[in-house]
Design a protein around this motif. Structure first.
Motif, PDB file in Angstrom:
ATOM      1  N   ASP A 109     -51.736 -40.599  -7.506  1.00  0.00           N
ATOM      2  CA  ASP A 109     -53.252 -40.343  -7.271  1.00  0.00           C
ATOM      3  C   ASP A 109     -53.170 -40.472  -5.542  1.00  0.00           C
ATOM      4  O   ASP A 109     -53.803 -39.412  -4.989  1.00  0.00           O
ATOM      5  CB  ASP A 109     -54.296 -41.245  -7.614  1.00  0.00           C
ATOM      6  CG  ASP A 109     -54.401 -41.184  -9.329  1.00  0.00           C
ATOM      7  OD1 ASP A 109     -53.107 -41.150  -9.922  1.00  0.00           O
ATOM      8  OD2 ASP A 109     -55.359 -41.360  -9.762  1.00  0.00           O
ATOM      9  N   ALA A 113     -54.511 -36.826  -3.502  1.00  0.00           N
ATOM     10  CA  ALA A 113     -55.553 -36.957  -2.769  1.00  0.00           C
ATOM     11  C   ALA A 113     -55.348 -36.487  -1.248  1.00  0.00           C
ATOM     12  O   ALA A 113     -56.390 -36.161  -0.581  1.00  0.00           O
ATOM     13  CB  ALA A 113     -56.262 -38.405  -2.768  1.00  0.00           C
ATOM     14  N   TYR A 172     -60.977 -36.618  -5.050  1.00  0.00           N
ATOM     15  CA  TYR A 172     -60.596 -38.305  -5.283  1.00  0.00           C
ATOM     16  C   TYR A 172     -61.914 -39.300  -4.762  1.00  0.00           C
ATOM     17  O   TYR A 172     -62.671 -38.956  -4.146  1.00  0.00           O
ATOM     18  CB  TYR A 172     -59.357 -38.669  -4.331  1.00  0.00           C
ATOM     19  CG  TYR A 172     -59.560 -38.648  -2.925  1.00  0.00           C
ATOM     20  CD1 TYR A 172     -59.744 -39.861  -2.299  1.00  0.00           C
ATOM     21  CD2 TYR A 172     -59.440 -37.499  -2.201  1.00  0.00           C
ATOM     22  CE1 TYR A 172     -59.987 -39.773  -0.812  1.00  0.00           C
ATOM     23  CE2 TYR A 172     -59.645 -37.445  -0.722  1.00  0.00           C
ATOM     24  CZ  TYR A 172     -59.828 -38.516  -0.235  1.00  0.00           C
ATOM     25  OH  TYR A 172     -59.978 -38.625   1.291  1.00  0.00           O
ATOM     26  N   ILE A 180     -56.762 -45.346  -4.266  1.00  0.00           N
ATOM     27  CA  ILE A 180     -57.125 -44.032  -4.615  1.00  0.00           C
ATOM     28  C   ILE A 180     -56.952 -43.775  -5.939  1.00  0.00           C
ATOM     29  O   ILE A 180     -56.098 -44.078  -6.574  1.00  0.00           O
ATOM     30  CB  ILE A 180     -56.311 -43.322  -3.608  1.00  0.00           C
ATOM     31  CG1 ILE A 180     -56.526 -43.440  -2.137  1.00  0.00           C
ATOM     32  CG2 ILE A 180     -56.729 -41.797  -4.021  1.00  0.00           C
ATOM     33  CD1 ILE A 180     -57.625 -42.880  -1.435  1.00  0.00           C
ATOM     34  N   ARG A 181     -57.847 -43.142  -6.696  1.00  0.00           N
ATOM     35  CA  ARG A 181     -58.065 -42.435  -7.886  1.00  0.00           C
ATOM     36  C   ARG A 181     -58.362 -40.876  -7.793  1.00  0.00           C
ATOM     37  O   ARG A 181     -59.310 -40.896  -7.072  1.00  0.00           O
ATOM     38  CB  ARG A 181     -58.822 -43.231  -8.904  1.00  0.00           C
ATOM     39  CG  ARG A 181     -58.246 -44.811  -9.230  1.00  0.00           C
ATOM     40  CD  ARG A 181     -57.263 -44.375  -9.749  1.00  0.00           C
ATOM     41  NE  ARG A 181     -56.538 -45.830 -10.355  1.00  0.00           N
ATOM     42  CZ  ARG A 181     -55.833 -46.206 -11.456  1.00  0.00           C
ATOM     43  NH1 ARG A 181     -55.595 -44.986 -12.333  1.00  0.00           N
ATOM     44  NH2 ARG A 181     -55.586 -47.275 -11.878  1.00  0.00           N
ATOM     45  N   THR A 182     -57.947 -40.036  -8.578  1.00  0.00           N
ATOM     46  CA  THR A 182     -58.492 -38.844  -8.400  1.00  0.00           C
ATOM     47  C   THR A 182     -58.931 -38.197  -9.950  1.00  0.00           C
ATOM     48  O   THR A 182     -58.881 -39.018 -10.823  1.00  0.00           O
ATOM     49  CB  THR A 182     -57.434 -37.646  -8.367  1.00  0.00           C
ATOM     50  OG1 THR A 182     -56.232 -37.786  -9.419  1.00  0.00           O
ATOM     51  CG2 THR A 182     -56.697 -37.833  -6.864  1.00  0.00           C
TER      52      THR A 182
END
Ligand code: ADP
Ligand code: ASP
Ligand code: MG
Length: 437
Positions: A109, A113, A172, A180-182
């Motif tokens: 992720d 991003a 994201y 961080i995550r998308t």
């Protein structure tokens, strides 16, 4: 005030970003801008997000990351140079940070991003707008599930007092600990919708490379007619079923706040595009649009007296639940039931699934058919109009397409058919000819 999201093709080069800036500057209400990573400049080009994901995967296999990042760096330097802002954003240090981040990251992720982050930094510098990182406003739980209400509060607080323009990267956000995550691919559309809801925008403009939502995928049907107006529900059906001009989850935030979506073309800004509105639209059209996707498997389960066996469906579905698999459709007869499941859900677990089904419900017969496509014919106009289904089936039989499954929801908003993957394009064109052309 308007929220505008510009997709990958709009952000693909310095030249296209200048068009984006022109659109933003031409309307003082366009204060909140959400952007995708640079996409394809020409058919064979590679999207920045794909290059970043590839760099992550190769790096985890032990390849040298600096070499993998070099072409991505060059592309952003090229954009900054074309825009004349090479002194305003220090790309060399940002890329050092990206390199360290990818090395330290156990999931893709963070890498994925970075295209959005850089794209937003460059556009903000070019416009003289404030850059606000999506990490500050979009919140995911530690397991990666998007937290809609918490995000809405965060975004509202961070954005509501903004007088001048803001650019926010799409796609994201982060967990509360800063990882961080998308969203899934195409997810910048979702970010745009979240921002629109948070700032109570009068409209959410989604700028892309076609003149709005079209009645069919332009890569399958030649020159499909545009759809001037679409309801939220029709949008949900069409985008979920494969019309990927808009991410299927972008409807949820705007629906909560009744905000219309206007799909517009960056390369033809005067074209009105498509307006997506709440409620059922009163039109004389029978069919609004057609969408579809390939890559499904059907599993036919036959057992005499299945209809009398209390708990049969529950036992069958618990096999899927245990494998953490979702299914698409479950049409049934008296002694049969057919599971339609996406290849992407099954992955390499087909044997496990079939074994589980045999054990759970002891079928007399179990038959697997792969390489199926689903096609949805969508429109409020179909409700209470007799003969629509028969016209559809006749159109398909005329071109020799065999229908493997039919599913019509009781809402009468759509008719979904399954056909063999090799018939997919032919079937969509036949339905288009029958109802739209
Ligand atoms: P962006 O980069 O702007 O997010 P996408 O590539 O995600 O753009 O979506 C736009 C593309 O969606 C179009 O170029 C078109 O090829 C494709 N598409 C598929 N189905 C449809 C449809 N029904 N209407 C319009 N475009 C569609
Ligand atoms: N850049 C991301 C993707 O390619 C998200 C987006 O474009 O919306 O999927
Ligand atoms: Mg998109």
């Amino acid at each position: 005030m308007k929220v505008c999201k510009f997709g990958g093709s709009s952000m693909a080069s310095g030249e296209t970003i200048k068009k984006v800036a022109e659109i933003i500057r031409s309307d003082a209400d366009r204060k909140f801008v959400v952007v995708s990573a640079p996409g394809k400049r020409f058919k064979e080009d590679i999207k920045i997000t794909d290059s970043l994901l590839n760099a992550y995967a190769e790096c985890k296999k032990g390849k040298a990351l600096d070499k993998l990042l070099a072409p991505i760096f060059e592309r952003f330097v090229g954009i900054a140079t074309d825009l004349g802002i090479q002194d305003k954003v220090d790309l060399t240090s940002v890329f050092k940070e990206i390199e360290q981040g990818i090395v330290a990251s156990p999931i893709p992720d963070f890498a994925a991003a970075q295209g959005e982050r850089l794209s937003a930094m460059l556009l903000a510098a070019y416009l003289g707008y404030e850059f606000i990182d999506a990490r500050e406003i979009i919140r995911f739980a530690d397991n990666g599930v998007f937290n809609a209400e918490y995000t809405n509060d965060l975004a509202r607080k961070r954005l509501s007092d903004k007088q001048a323009g803001v650019v926010i990267p799409g796609f994201y956000g982060s967990t509360s600990s800063g990882q961080i995550r998308t969203f899934s691919r195409g997810g910048s559309d979702v970010t745009g919708a979240i921002v629109a809801r948070a700032v109570k925008a009068e409209i959410y403009e989604n700028w892309t490379d076609v003149n709005g939502f079209l009645t069919a995928d332009p890569r399958i049907v030649e020159n499909p007619k545009p759809i001037p107006e679409l309801s939220y529900r029709e949008l949900r059906e069409l985008s979920y079923m494969g019309a990927n001009v808009l991410h299927p989850e972008s409807i949820f935030p705007v629906r909560k706040a009744n905000i219309p979506i206007n799909i517009k073309n960056t390369f033809d800004p005067q074209n009105p595009g498509t307006m997506i509105l709440p409620g059922v639209l009163q039109h004389d059209r029978l069919i609004t649009g057609i969408a579809g996707k390939k890559g499904f498997v059907s599993i036919l389960i036959e057992k005499s007296m299945m209809n009398n066996e209390i708990g049969f469906t529950r036992k069958l579905l618990s096999v899927l639940e245990n494998l953490n698999m979702s299914f698409e459709h479950l049409p049934s007869g008296i002694d049969t039931m057919t599971l339609i499941i996406a290849d992407s859900e099954i992955g390499n677990k087909l044997q496990e699934l079939v074994g589980g089904i045999r054990e759970a419900v002891s079928p007399d017969r179990l038959e697997i058919q792969s390489d199926l496509a689903l096609i949805a014919t969508v429109g409020h106009g179909m409700a209470y109009k007799p003969g629509t289904a028969s016209r559809l089936f006749t159109a398909l039989s005329r071109v020799g397409v065999n229908i493997k499954m039919i599913d019509q929801g009781s809402s009468e908003l759509n008719i979904i058919v399954a056909v063999s993957g090799e018939d997919y394009e032919k079937a969509i064109n036949a339905i288009y000819e029958e109802f739209i052309n």
